[in-house]
Design a protein around this motif. Structure first.
Motif, PDB file in Angstrom:
ATOM      1  N   PRO A  49       1.243   8.336   4.601  1.00 36.62           N
ATOM      2  CA  PRO A  49      -0.076   8.533   5.215  1.00 36.62           C
ATOM      3  C   PRO A  49      -0.829   9.749   4.696  1.00 36.62           C
ATOM      4  O   PRO A  49      -2.058   9.812   4.821  1.00 36.62           O
ATOM      5  CB  PRO A  49       0.250   8.677   6.706  1.00 36.62           C
ATOM      6  N   ASP A  85      -5.588   4.387  -1.925  1.00 37.81           N
ATOM      7  CA  ASP A  85      -4.718   3.522  -2.728  1.00 37.81           C
ATOM      8  C   ASP A  85      -5.438   3.068  -3.990  1.00 37.81           C
ATOM      9  O   ASP A  85      -4.883   3.108  -5.093  1.00 37.81           O
ATOM     10  CB  ASP A  85      -4.332   2.267  -1.929  1.00 37.81           C
ATOM     11  N   GLN A  92      -0.375   4.233   0.759  1.00 44.39           N
ATOM     12  CA  GLN A  92      -0.762   5.011   1.939  1.00 44.39           C
ATOM     13  C   GLN A  92      -0.064   4.516   3.198  1.00 44.39           C
ATOM     14  O   GLN A  92       0.146   5.285   4.141  1.00 44.39           O
ATOM     15  CB  GLN A  92      -2.273   5.000   2.125  1.00 44.39           C
ATOM     16  N   ALA A  93       0.316   3.236   3.213  1.00 44.77           N
ATOM     17  CA  ALA A  93       1.077   2.725   4.355  1.00 44.77           C
ATOM     18  C   ALA A  93       2.450   3.386   4.426  1.00 44.77           C
ATOM     19  O   ALA A  93       3.008   3.575   5.514  1.00 44.77           O
ATOM     20  CB  ALA A  93       1.228   1.209   4.253  1.00 44.77           C
ATOM     21  N   GLU A  94       2.995   3.764   3.279  1.00 45.65           N
ATOM     22  CA  GLU A  94       4.284   4.451   3.233  1.00 45.65           C
ATOM     23  C   GLU A  94       4.123   5.962   3.324  1.00 45.65           C
ATOM     24  O   GLU A  94       5.005   6.654   3.846  1.00 45.65           O
ATOM     25  CB  GLU A  94       5.006   4.119   1.915  1.00 45.65           C
ATOM     26  N   THR A  98      -6.094   0.737   0.754  1.00 46.72           N
ATOM     27  CA  THR A  98      -7.095   1.668   1.266  1.00 46.72           C
ATOM     28  C   THR A  98      -7.887   2.244   0.100  1.00 46.72           C
ATOM     29  O   THR A  98      -7.549   2.016  -1.077  1.00 46.72           O
ATOM     30  CB  THR A  98      -6.429   2.813   2.037  1.00 46.72           C
ATOM     31  N   SER A 154       0.825  -1.209   0.000  1.00 47.60           N
ATOM     32  CA  SER A 154       0.000   0.000   0.000  1.00 47.60           C
ATOM     33  C   SER A 154       0.857   1.255   0.000  1.00 47.60           C
ATOM     34  O   SER A 154       1.820   1.370   0.776  1.00 47.60           O
ATOM     35  CB  SER A 154      -0.893  -0.008   1.245  1.00 47.60           C
TER      36      SER A 154
END
Length: 265
Positions: A36, A158, A32-34, A155, A30
Motif C-alpha cells: 500500500p 501501479d 499496490q494491493a501488496e 491503480t 496489483s
C-alpha cells in the motif's frame, strides 16, 4: 506495515518485478494491493530504474508517452491527473509489421496524436502555447499498450511503475506542421476488421494535445529530465483502448494525419 516489510519493498524491487513480468509475459496482481505504500514518487523512481536497465541492454530513448489524458479514462480510474512514461527504440513498431504478439501479454490498441520535437523542452512552467512552439511535426499514431497486471486492473501508481502499460507504437505516414492543423478538432475513427469501434477528436486529450505535451515537459522537468529535440511524444489515447484479437486488423483514420493499419499478428 512492519519495518521488516518496508525494507523488503523498494523502487528497485518494483522495477525488477515488472521487468521480469514483461520479459516472461506473465501478468500479475496489483503491486499496490501488496504494498500500500507504493506512491507516485516511488512509482516514477521505479520507472527510471527500469529505464536504466533498458539502456544497459542497448535500448535508446526515443521519447515519452502520456497516459490517462482522456477525461473519461480519468473518471474510470478515479484520478484527475495524467501520467508520463518512457519510450525507447525497442518499442518502435515499423510500419507494415504486425503486432509482435510473442513479446506481449494482452495487447490493446489506442489511436493517438503524436508530436516530434524540433528543440528541447523542459519545465516547470511550460504552457501549452510554449510546448506547441517546440514541435516540428505532428503525426497520427497507434499505440499497442500491454499492462503487466492481470485484466488491466491497476491503480495509478501501479500504472506509472509499469511505464504506463508500454508495449509498442507505430507512427503514421503523414507529418504535418502544427500551424496547419486544428488539433482540438482533429478527428479519428478506430476500426477493428473494418468495423468502427470508437471515434474522438484531439479535444479528448486534456482539451487539446498541446496541454498533454506541456504536462509531460513539466512533470519530466520536476524529475530533472528534459524532452529532447527529435523525441516523439505520444499524447495519450483519444479513445478507449480496444483488445487486438489474433488475426484482426486494427486501423486508425485521422482527418488530416492519414491512416494507419496494423495486423493483429
Amino acid at each position: 506495515m512492519t519495518t521488516e516489510t518496508a525494507t523488503v519493498w523498494s523502487a528497485a524491487r518494483v522495477a525488477d518485478i515488472l521487468l521480469t513480468a514483461e520479459r516472461t509475459r506473465t501478468a500479475r496482481m496489483s503491486i499496490q494491493a501488496e504494498w500500500p505504500d507504493l506512491d507516485l514518487d516511488i512509482a516514477y523512481t521505479a520507472q527510471d530504474v527500469a529505464l536504466a536497465d533498458r539502456l544497459s541492454r542497448g535500448e535508446v530513448i526515443t521519447g515519452v508517452k502520456l497516459g490517462l489524458t482522456s477525461r473519461a479514462k480519468q473518471r474510470q480510474m478515479g484520478v484527475d491527473v495524467p501520467s508520463v512514461a518512457w519510450l525507447t527504440d525497442a518499442m518502435v513498431l515499423p510500419a507494415g509489421l504486425p503486432v509482435p504478439r510473442a513479446q506481449l501479454i494482452h495487447p490493446r490498441a489506442e489511436p493517438e496524436i503524436a508530436f516530434v520535437l524540433k528543440r528541447p523542452l523542459k519545465g516547470p512552467g511550460v504552457t501549452a502555447a510554449q510546448a506547441l512552439a517546440a514541435v516540428d511535426t505532428v503525426v497520427g499514431a497507434i499505440e499497442i499498450i500491454d499492462s503487466r497486471y492481470s485484466g488491466f486492473k491497476f491503480t495509478l501508481a501501479d500504472a506509472v511503475a509499469d511505464n504506463n502499460s508500454s508495449g509498442v507504437y507505430v507512427t503514421g505516414p503523414v507529418p504535418r506542421r502544427p500551424a496547419d492543423l486544428d488539433l482540438g478538432l482533429e478527428a479519428c475513427l478506430l476500426e477493428v476488421d473494418g468495423h468502427v469501434i470508437d471515434s474522438a477528436t484531439g479535444a479528448a486529450v486534456l482539451g487539446h494535445p498541446a496541454e498533454a505535451l506541456a504536462f509531460a515537459a513539466n512533470t519530466m522537468g520536476a524529475r530533472g529530465h528534459t524532452l529532447e529535440a527529435g523525441w516523439t511524444v505520444l499524447t495519450g489515447g483519444m479513445t478507449d483502448a480496444v483488445a487486438v484479437p489474433e488475426g484482426a486488423r486494427v486501423a486508425a483514420h485521422f482527418t488530416s494525419l492519414g491512416s494507419i493499419t496494423i495486423a493483429g499478428g
